[in-house]
Design a protein around this motif. Sequence first.
Motif, PDB file in Angstrom:
ATOM      1  N   VAL A  71       0.860  -1.178   0.000  1.00 23.92           N
ATOM      2  CA  VAL A  71       0.000   0.000   0.000  1.00 23.92           C
ATOM      3  C   VAL A  71       0.899   1.231   0.000  1.00 23.92           C
ATOM      4  CG1 VAL A  71      -1.988  -1.090   1.098  1.00 23.92           C
ATOM      5  CG2 VAL A  71      -0.218  -0.061   2.525  1.00 23.92           C
ATOM      6  N   ALA A  72       0.375   2.320  -0.564  1.00 24.76           N
ATOM      7  CA  ALA A  72       1.154   3.543  -0.691  1.00 24.76           C
ATOM      8  C   ALA A  72       0.276   4.732  -0.363  1.00 24.76           C
ATOM      9  CB  ALA A  72       1.725   3.673  -2.105  1.00 24.76           C
ATOM     10  N   ALA A  73       0.919   5.842   0.023  1.00 26.93           N
ATOM     11  CA  ALA A  73       0.213   7.076   0.339  1.00 26.93           C
ATOM     12  C   ALA A  73       0.694   8.195  -0.587  1.00 26.93           C
ATOM     13  CB  ALA A  73       0.443   7.477   1.796  1.00 26.93           C
ATOM     14  N   TYR A  74      -0.250   9.066  -0.990  1.00 24.99           N
ATOM     15  CA  TYR A  74       0.043  10.203  -1.858  1.00 24.99           C
ATOM     16  C   TYR A  74      -0.545  11.474  -1.247  1.00 24.99           C
ATOM     17  CZ  TYR A  74       0.869   6.832  -5.680  1.00 24.99           C
ATOM     18  OH  TYR A  74       1.324   5.795  -6.465  1.00 24.99           O
ATOM     19  N   ARG A  75       0.162  12.590  -1.433  1.00 25.63           N
ATOM     20  CA  ARG A  75      -0.436  13.900  -1.199  1.00 25.63           C
ATOM     21  C   ARG A  75      -1.088  14.352  -2.497  1.00 25.63           C
ATOM     22  NH1 ARG A  75      -0.652  13.511   4.072  1.00 25.63           N
ATOM     23  NH2 ARG A  75       1.272  14.000   5.190  1.00 25.63           N
ATOM     24  N   VAL A  88       4.426   0.323   1.558  1.00 23.84           N
ATOM     25  CA  VAL A  88       4.569  -0.588   2.692  1.00 23.84           C
ATOM     26  C   VAL A  88       4.075  -1.973   2.284  1.00 23.84           C
ATOM     27  CG1 VAL A  88       3.841  -1.091   5.054  1.00 23.84           C
ATOM     28  CG2 VAL A  88       4.296   1.273   4.355  1.00 23.84           C
ATOM     29  N   PRO A  89       4.907  -3.011   2.349  1.00 31.01           N
ATOM     30  CA  PRO A  89       4.442  -4.362   2.026  1.00 31.01           C
ATOM     31  C   PRO A  89       3.306  -4.784   2.951  1.00 31.01           C
ATOM     32  CG  PRO A  89       6.843  -4.286   2.108  1.00 31.01           C
ATOM     33  CD  PRO A  89       6.357  -2.976   2.661  1.00 31.01           C
ATOM     34  N   VAL A  90       2.342  -5.530   2.391  1.00 31.12           N
ATOM     35  CA  VAL A  90       1.166  -5.923   3.166  1.00 31.12           C
ATOM     36  C   VAL A  90       1.272  -7.334   3.723  1.00 31.12           C
ATOM     37  CG1 VAL A  90      -0.394  -4.344   1.974  1.00 31.12           C
ATOM     38  CG2 VAL A  90      -0.046  -6.657   1.066  1.00 31.12           C
ATOM     39  N   GLY A  91       2.338  -8.039   3.414  1.00 29.01           N
ATOM     40  CA  GLY A  91       2.450  -9.413   3.908  1.00 29.01           C
ATOM     41  C   GLY A  91       1.474 -10.358   3.254  1.00 29.01           C
ATOM     42  N   VAL A 118      -2.409  -1.680   8.270  1.00 29.65           N
ATOM     43  CA  VAL A 118      -1.189  -0.867   8.284  1.00 29.65           C
ATOM     44  C   VAL A 118      -1.499   0.423   9.033  1.00 29.65           C
ATOM     45  CG1 VAL A 118       0.501   0.378   6.896  1.00 29.65           C
ATOM     46  CG2 VAL A 118      -0.382  -1.832   6.097  1.00 29.65           C
ATOM     47  N   PRO A 119      -0.771   0.726  10.110  1.00 29.56           N
ATOM     48  CA  PRO A 119      -1.063   1.942  10.872  1.00 29.56           C
ATOM     49  C   PRO A 119      -0.835   3.208  10.055  1.00 29.56           C
ATOM     50  CG  PRO A 119       0.348   0.438  12.110  1.00 29.56           C
ATOM     51  CD  PRO A 119       0.296  -0.077  10.709  1.00 29.56           C
ATOM     52  N   VAL A 120      -1.686   4.216  10.331  1.00 29.63           N
ATOM     53  CA  VAL A 120      -1.567   5.526   9.709  1.00 29.63           C
ATOM     54  C   VAL A 120      -1.143   6.528  10.780  1.00 29.63           C
ATOM     55  CG1 VAL A 120      -2.801   7.370   8.502  1.00 29.63           C
ATOM     56  CG2 VAL A 120      -3.323   4.981   7.993  1.00 29.63           C
ATOM     57  N   ARG A 121      -0.078   7.272  10.497  1.00 27.62           N
ATOM     58  CA  ARG A 121       0.391   8.294  11.444  1.00 27.62           C
ATOM     59  C   ARG A 121      -0.563   9.483  11.444  1.00 27.62           C
ATOM     60  NH1 ARG A 121       5.436   7.150   8.565  1.00 27.62           N
ATOM     61  NH2 ARG A 121       6.769   5.804   9.858  1.00 27.62           N
ATOM     62  N   GLY A 128       5.819   1.940   9.037  1.00 28.15           N
ATOM     63  CA  GLY A 128       6.713   1.137   8.218  1.00 28.15           C
ATOM     64  C   GLY A 128       6.385  -0.328   8.090  1.00 28.15           C
ATOM     65  N   ALA A 129       5.396  -0.836   8.800  1.00 23.82           N
ATOM     66  CA  ALA A 129       5.104  -2.269   8.719  1.00 23.82           C
ATOM     67  C   ALA A 129       3.664  -2.499   9.154  1.00 23.82           C
ATOM     68  CB  ALA A 129       6.051  -3.064   9.614  1.00 23.82           C
ATOM     69  N   PRO A 130       3.044  -3.604   8.693  1.00 30.09           N
ATOM     70  CA  PRO A 130       1.691  -3.917   9.152  1.00 30.09           C
ATOM     71  C   PRO A 130       1.663  -4.194  10.655  1.00 30.09           C
ATOM     72  CG  PRO A 130       2.260  -5.217   7.206  1.00 30.09           C
ATOM     73  CD  PRO A 130       3.520  -4.569   7.691  1.00 30.09           C
ATOM     74  N   SER A 131       0.557  -3.848  11.283  1.00 26.36           N
ATOM     75  CA  SER A 131       0.379  -4.225  12.685  1.00 26.36           C
ATOM     76  C   SER A 131      -0.256  -5.600  12.800  1.00 26.36           C
ATOM     77  CB  SER A 131      -0.494  -3.195  13.398  1.00 26.36           C
ATOM     78  OG  SER A 131      -1.816  -3.189  12.877  1.00 26.36           O
ATOM     79  N   SER A 132      -0.920  -6.058  11.721  1.00 26.27           N
ATOM     80  CA  SER A 132      -1.617  -7.336  11.788  1.00 26.27           C
ATOM     81  C   SER A 132      -1.908  -7.839  10.383  1.00 26.27           C
ATOM     82  CB  SER A 132      -2.933  -7.178  12.559  1.00 26.27           C
ATOM     83  OG  SER A 132      -3.629  -8.397  12.679  1.00 26.27           O
TER      84      SER A 132
END
Length: 350
Positions: A71-75, A88-91, A118-121, A128-132
């Motif tokens: 997954v990726a984020a864009y402005r 961020v790799p999703v596993g 994947v957590p969002v700040r 940087g990594a999935p939480s689950s």
Amino acid sequence: MADGGRRDGRAYIGSFTAAGGPGVVAASVAAGSGALTVLGAAGDVPDPAYLALSPGGDTLYAVSETAEGAVAAYRVSGHKPELVGSPVPVGGSGPTHLSLFAGHVLAANYGSGSVTAVPVRPDGTLAGAPSSVLRHSGSGPHTPRQQGPHAHQVQPAPGGRWAVSVDLGTDSVRVCTLTEGSLDVHREIALRPGSGPRHLAFHPHRPYAYVVNELTPTVTVCHWDADDGTLKPLAEVSVLADAPAGDAYPSGIVASPDGRVVWTATRGEDVLSTFAVEAEGLRLIGTVTCAGHWPRALTEAGGFLYVANERSGDVSWFAVDPDTGLPRYEGSIDVPAASCVVIGPEAATT
């Protein structure tokens, strides 16, 4: 500037770069007419096939539908989406859908049959990594397509307490919780064996959900119990007035904001179907051409339907008749290998 003192809005279109798509496309949406005009594209993430916007509309999230999966984020403040940080790799493999839930991006991984959080700040960027990673299990009777789980969609339920994942491979919908970063199954609801559920849409203000099935051209109408977190299948309704000539491959489903109609897209027939919402069911009231080939996804905004036609490489928009709910073709733009459309927050008045 649009008529009536309204500013043009924004649309974002995903596409398959492996099939010649430009990546993530930004387009303007003309207020009043709903017309799209391409502004720019970002091709730095492979196969950004599905997109989701942050609530404020300033950050766009995309899956990379590849074997590795990310997954990726864009402005999205300018004319061209700008990648923020690294994907961020999703596993899991082949993520086909994503949504925002409880401070995380959730991704449905079709290839591996799993859902990733994947957590969002606070600034909207991805951690940087999935939480689950929640792995589905099971299979179905359609041997070519259901030898194992294939999570196709994941989204929040109304109210934000539950997330639901729709699995084509196991003929089921899982209602999940996300607690302290951990995804867990609260309840798994079985649908008809061999139906191949693909996507689900909730009614905007009544306790119902509608599941479009890919392996049989139907919609399963379900009662939704938000307190207990469960679905109860009630009936199945065909998306077509007549039997299809071959495999129909329904794809997307959308409920109108006022809850009076539901729309579906069917790729094998290249049509959009319109249903009237009745007491505990749906009634097919008509179909129209999607104005392209292979309508992969559709979305509604501001009284218009937008359809990503993957194989003809275009995005079409339709005005919705306010009385009948039937869509009327208005125009198209070229977007090779288009896969989805999301519309930004409603344009402000001036």
